[in-house]
Design a protein around this motif. Structure first.
Motif, PDB file in Angstrom:
ATOM      1  N   MET A  49       1.099  -1.198  -0.113  1.00  0.00           N
ATOM      2  CA  MET A  49      -0.007  -0.074   0.039  1.00  0.00           C
ATOM      3  C   MET A  49       0.520   1.266   0.377  1.00  0.00           C
ATOM      4  O   MET A  49       0.519   1.795  -0.282  1.00  0.00           O
ATOM      5  CB  MET A  49      -1.003   0.042   1.223  1.00  0.00           C
ATOM      6  CG  MET A  49      -2.103  -0.565   1.123  1.00  0.00           C
ATOM      7  SD  MET A  49      -3.405  -1.345   2.776  1.00  0.00           S
ATOM      8  CE  MET A  49      -4.028   0.163   1.868  1.00  0.00           C
ATOM      9  N   LEU A  50       1.610   1.353   0.554  1.00  0.00           N
ATOM     10  CA  LEU A  50       2.739   2.932   0.998  1.00  0.00           C
ATOM     11  C   LEU A  50       3.503   2.504  -0.751  1.00  0.00           C
ATOM     12  O   LEU A  50       3.504   3.878  -1.177  1.00  0.00           O
ATOM     13  CB  LEU A  50       3.972   1.673   1.737  1.00  0.00           C
ATOM     14  CG  LEU A  50       5.528   3.310   1.473  1.00  0.00           C
ATOM     15  CD1 LEU A  50       4.123   4.688   2.319  1.00  0.00           C
ATOM     16  CD2 LEU A  50       6.458   2.681   2.807  1.00  0.00           C
ATOM     17  N   ASN A  51       3.887   1.579  -1.520  1.00  0.00           N
ATOM     18  CA  ASN A  51       4.737   1.709  -2.862  1.00  0.00           C
ATOM     19  C   ASN A  51       3.845   2.182  -3.375  1.00  0.00           C
ATOM     20  O   ASN A  51       4.144   2.735  -4.551  1.00  0.00           O
ATOM     21  CB  ASN A  51       4.765   0.021  -3.326  1.00  0.00           C
ATOM     22  CG  ASN A  51       6.176   0.099  -2.144  1.00  0.00           C
ATOM     23  OD1 ASN A  51       6.789   0.445  -1.418  1.00  0.00           O
ATOM     24  ND2 ASN A  51       6.089  -1.638  -2.604  1.00  0.00           N
ATOM     25  N   THR A  52       2.515   1.641  -3.406  1.00  0.00           N
ATOM     26  CA  THR A  52       1.317   2.219  -4.204  1.00  0.00           C
ATOM     27  C   THR A  52       1.351   3.533  -4.177  1.00  0.00           C
ATOM     28  O   THR A  52       1.193   4.565  -5.194  1.00  0.00           O
ATOM     29  CB  THR A  52       0.248   1.325  -3.741  1.00  0.00           C
ATOM     30  OG1 THR A  52       0.781   0.141  -4.412  1.00  0.00           O
ATOM     31  CG2 THR A  52      -0.762   1.785  -5.582  1.00  0.00           C
ATOM     32  N   THR A  53       0.951   3.927  -3.081  1.00  0.00           N
ATOM     33  CA  THR A  53       0.765   4.977  -2.497  1.00  0.00           C
ATOM     34  C   THR A  53       1.714   6.362  -3.098  1.00  0.00           C
ATOM     35  O   THR A  53       1.845   7.304  -3.552  1.00  0.00           O
ATOM     36  CB  THR A  53       0.767   5.769  -0.439  1.00  0.00           C
ATOM     37  OG1 THR A  53      -1.045   4.886  -0.468  1.00  0.00           O
ATOM     38  CG2 THR A  53       0.509   6.959  -1.153  1.00  0.00           C
ATOM     39  N   LEU A  97       0.220  -2.338  -4.965  1.00  0.00           N
ATOM     40  CA  LEU A  97      -0.860  -3.550  -4.995  1.00  0.00           C
ATOM     41  C   LEU A  97      -1.320  -4.247  -5.752  1.00  0.00           C
ATOM     42  O   LEU A  97      -1.709  -5.422  -5.639  1.00  0.00           O
ATOM     43  CB  LEU A  97      -2.261  -2.677  -3.980  1.00  0.00           C
ATOM     44  CG  LEU A  97      -2.306  -1.938  -2.756  1.00  0.00           C
ATOM     45  CD1 LEU A  97      -2.877  -0.892  -2.352  1.00  0.00           C
ATOM     46  CD2 LEU A  97      -2.272  -3.399  -1.865  1.00  0.00           C
ATOM     47  N   THR A  98      -1.194  -3.927  -6.997  1.00  0.00           N
ATOM     48  CA  THR A  98      -1.914  -4.583  -8.114  1.00  0.00           C
ATOM     49  C   THR A  98      -1.208  -6.001  -8.013  1.00  0.00           C
ATOM     50  O   THR A  98      -1.229  -7.140  -9.034  1.00  0.00           O
ATOM     51  CB  THR A  98      -2.399  -3.574  -9.541  1.00  0.00           C
ATOM     52  OG1 THR A  98      -0.610  -3.085  -9.122  1.00  0.00           O
ATOM     53  CG2 THR A  98      -3.074  -2.770  -9.502  1.00  0.00           C
ATOM     54  N   VAL A  99       0.307  -5.809  -7.908  1.00  0.00           N
ATOM     55  CA  VAL A  99       1.165  -7.400  -8.344  1.00  0.00           C
ATOM     56  C   VAL A  99       1.732  -7.809  -7.009  1.00  0.00           C
ATOM     57  O   VAL A  99       1.299  -8.752  -7.814  1.00  0.00           O
ATOM     58  CB  VAL A  99       2.529  -6.409  -8.351  1.00  0.00           C
ATOM     59  CG1 VAL A  99       3.657  -7.642  -8.997  1.00  0.00           C
ATOM     60  CG2 VAL A  99       2.651  -6.044  -9.806  1.00  0.00           C
ATOM     61  N   ASP A 114      -2.414   0.510 -12.320  1.00  0.00           N
ATOM     62  CA  ASP A 114      -1.249  -0.491 -12.899  1.00  0.00           C
ATOM     63  C   ASP A 114      -0.702  -0.950 -12.497  1.00  0.00           C
ATOM     64  O   ASP A 114      -0.554  -1.177 -11.714  1.00  0.00           O
ATOM     65  CB  ASP A 114      -0.290   1.075 -13.521  1.00  0.00           C
ATOM     66  CG  ASP A 114       0.552   0.727 -14.489  1.00  0.00           C
ATOM     67  OD1 ASP A 114       0.006   0.061 -15.016  1.00  0.00           O
ATOM     68  OD2 ASP A 114       1.738   1.326 -14.975  1.00  0.00           O
ATOM     69  N   PHE A 115      -0.967  -2.142 -13.606  1.00  0.00           N
ATOM     70  CA  PHE A 115      -0.064  -3.219 -12.814  1.00  0.00           C
ATOM     71  C   PHE A 115       0.799  -3.775 -14.275  1.00  0.00           C
ATOM     72  O   PHE A 115       1.631  -4.613 -13.965  1.00  0.00           O
ATOM     73  CB  PHE A 115      -1.442  -4.712 -13.347  1.00  0.00           C
ATOM     74  CG  PHE A 115      -1.626  -5.667 -13.276  1.00  0.00           C
ATOM     75  CD1 PHE A 115      -0.495  -6.219 -12.071  1.00  0.00           C
ATOM     76  CD2 PHE A 115      -1.011  -6.546 -14.251  1.00  0.00           C
ATOM     77  CE1 PHE A 115      -0.171  -7.887 -11.779  1.00  0.00           C
ATOM     78  CE2 PHE A 115      -0.350  -7.083 -14.297  1.00  0.00           C
ATOM     79  CZ  PHE A 115      -0.217  -8.740 -13.176  1.00  0.00           C
ATOM     80  N   LEU A 116       0.372  -3.539 -15.324  1.00  0.00           N
ATOM     81  CA  LEU A 116       2.003  -4.040 -16.643  1.00  0.00           C
ATOM     82  C   LEU A 116       3.329  -3.568 -16.096  1.00  0.00           C
ATOM     83  O   LEU A 116       4.365  -4.026 -16.254  1.00  0.00           O
ATOM     84  CB  LEU A 116       1.665  -3.580 -17.891  1.00  0.00           C
ATOM     85  CG  LEU A 116       2.160  -5.170 -18.854  1.00  0.00           C
ATOM     86  CD1 LEU A 116       1.847  -6.028 -18.233  1.00  0.00           C
ATOM     87  CD2 LEU A 116       1.425  -4.578 -20.343  1.00  0.00           C
ATOM     88  N   TRP A 117       3.443  -2.357 -16.128  1.00  0.00           N
ATOM     89  CA  TRP A 117       4.231  -1.728 -15.762  1.00  0.00           C
ATOM     90  C   TRP A 117       5.245  -2.247 -14.366  1.00  0.00           C
ATOM     91  O   TRP A 117       6.163  -2.423 -14.565  1.00  0.00           O
ATOM     92  CB  TRP A 117       4.511  -0.206 -15.852  1.00  0.00           C
ATOM     93  CG  TRP A 117       5.667   0.855 -15.825  1.00  0.00           C
ATOM     94  CD1 TRP A 117       6.064   1.397 -14.599  1.00  0.00           C
ATOM     95  CD2 TRP A 117       7.194   0.572 -16.438  1.00  0.00           C
ATOM     96  NE1 TRP A 117       7.238   1.837 -14.824  1.00  0.00           N
ATOM     97  CE2 TRP A 117       8.130   1.628 -15.532  1.00  0.00           C
ATOM     98  CE3 TRP A 117       7.575   0.166 -17.892  1.00  0.00           C
ATOM     99  CZ2 TRP A 117       9.686   1.080 -15.918  1.00  0.00           C
ATOM    100  CZ3 TRP A 117       9.108  -0.143 -18.060  1.00  0.00           C
ATOM    101  CH2 TRP A 117      10.021   0.636 -17.065  1.00  0.00           C
ATOM    102  N   PRO A 118       4.341  -1.887 -13.485  1.00  0.00           N
ATOM    103  CA  PRO A 118       4.680  -2.919 -11.965  1.00  0.00           C
ATOM    104  C   PRO A 118       5.650  -3.803 -11.996  1.00  0.00           C
ATOM    105  O   PRO A 118       6.808  -4.092 -11.646  1.00  0.00           O
ATOM    106  CB  PRO A 118       3.775  -2.109 -11.193  1.00  0.00           C
ATOM    107  CG  PRO A 118       3.089  -0.745 -11.524  1.00  0.00           C
ATOM    108  CD  PRO A 118       3.257  -1.479 -13.879  1.00  0.00           C
ATOM    109  N   LEU A 119       4.789  -4.583 -12.811  1.00  0.00           N
ATOM    110  CA  LEU A 119       4.661  -5.728 -13.036  1.00  0.00           C
ATOM    111  C   LEU A 119       6.425  -6.002 -14.071  1.00  0.00           C
ATOM    112  O   LEU A 119       7.709  -7.260 -13.846  1.00  0.00           O
ATOM    113  CB  LEU A 119       4.339  -6.949 -13.636  1.00  0.00           C
ATOM    114  CG  LEU A 119       4.513  -8.214 -14.622  1.00  0.00           C
ATOM    115  CD1 LEU A 119       4.469  -8.753 -12.717  1.00  0.00           C
ATOM    116  CD2 LEU A 119       3.442  -8.445 -14.497  1.00  0.00           C
ATOM    117  N   VAL A 120       6.390  -5.025 -14.563  1.00  0.00           N
ATOM    118  CA  VAL A 120       7.948  -5.353 -15.454  1.00  0.00           C
ATOM    119  C   VAL A 120       9.223  -4.585 -14.269  1.00  0.00           C
ATOM    120  O   VAL A 120       9.968  -5.040 -14.919  1.00  0.00           O
ATOM    121  CB  VAL A 120       7.748  -5.177 -17.067  1.00  0.00           C
ATOM    122  CG1 VAL A 120       8.898  -4.524 -17.697  1.00  0.00           C
ATOM    123  CG2 VAL A 120       7.164  -5.190 -17.709  1.00  0.00           C
TER     124      VAL A 120
END
Length: 276
Positions: free
Chosen positions: A74-78, A227-229, A211-217
């Motif tokens: 949650m902190l990373n996403t914020t 959070l999404t990853v 956003d999911f794709l760029w953090p996943l990469v």
């Protein structure tokens, strides 16, 4: 006659609002299902029984929020979302002012070349961005996560269209008083951008938060996950359906709260952008 007229008005209102109500129900139904399933841990999923819970169990929320990794996600996403909003708005507003009100050679050509970037699918840029960030040592870092997302063409276009509607007389009067470009931008342009900036802030925040794709990469260690990853990693661990739904609800709550407080600015910005 008065009664008949009143009935017509009532039926007219019902006819106008009933389709909107049906669309709202269809839109909100998946969120209702998500919320209901999150408070029924350990129970098998079945329809329609699972949608009518006889008891509420919040143990999954307590357990999931008690995990240190969830708090870190949650902190990373914020951080990712807030930094993204600040940098996107700052860069887009400055560039939009230059394209809308500053006369320089090649302005029109440069603007339309940038707008042409909107036609390039987002997924095609992932590999070049990954290679650039990797060579610069930005993988698994906050700056490597945020920096490739700050050049937002849509935000630039909307702000440029908004600023173009501001009277040139205000800028000319400021120049007569000796104000430079930065002073004009800060004192005259920026205060009038509040509606469109609030609207874009909501859009950009939602995009970064979901956003999911760029953090996943770009992210490699669990401590840097958003959070999404993180939720995807939980799903890969074959966790229960209630756990996944609980994580989804936790992810949704901040977005709902932000939209709740920003909805007046959001509607005003969309309306004014449409008028301009």
């Amino acid at each position: 006659m008065a009664t008949r007229s009143t009935r017509r008005k009532v039926w007219s209102a019902v006819g106008a609002h009933l389709p909107l109500a049906l669309v709202a129900v269809v839109t909100c139904f998946p969120f209702f299902v998500m919320l209901v399933l999150s408070v029924q841990p350990g129970k098998p999923f079945s329809l329609p029984g699972s949608l009518l819970p006889t008891s509420i169990d919040l143990s999954e929320y307590t357990r999931l929020l008690g995990r240190g990794e969830m708090v870190q996600w949650m902190l990373n996403t914020t951080i990712y979302s807030v930094l993204g909003v600040v940098l996107v708005l700052a860069l887009a507003s400055l560039a939009a002012y230059a394209f809308a009100k500053v006369d320089f050679p090649g302005r029109g050509l440069m603007f339309w070349l940038i707008i042409a970037m909107m036609m390039i699918p987002y997924h095609l840029t992932l590999i070049p961005k990954f290679l650039l960030v990797s060579e610069l040592g930005g993988l698994d870092t906050y700056w490597g996560l945020v920096l490739p997302t700050v050049a937002n063409v849509q935000a630039l276009f909307l702000m440029r269209q908004f600023i173009a509607g501001i009277p040139n007389e205000l800028i000319e009067a400021a120049k007569v008083d000796g104000a430079g470009e930065l002073r004009i931008f800060w004192s005259i342009i920026l205060p009038q951008l509040k509606p469109i900036m609030a609207t874009l802030a909501v859009f950009v925040f939602l995009w970064h938060w979901n956003d999911f794709l760029w953090p996943l990469v770009a992210l490699q260690s669990g401590d840097m996950y958003t959070l999404t990853v993180g939720l995807a990693s939980l799903n890969a661990e074959e966790t229960s359906l209630a756990t996944v739904m609980t994580g989804s609800v936790i992810t949704l709550v901040p977005i709902f709260i932000i939209f709740l407080f920003a909805q007046n600015w959001f509607v005003r910005g969309v309306t004014m952008s449409g008028i301009k």
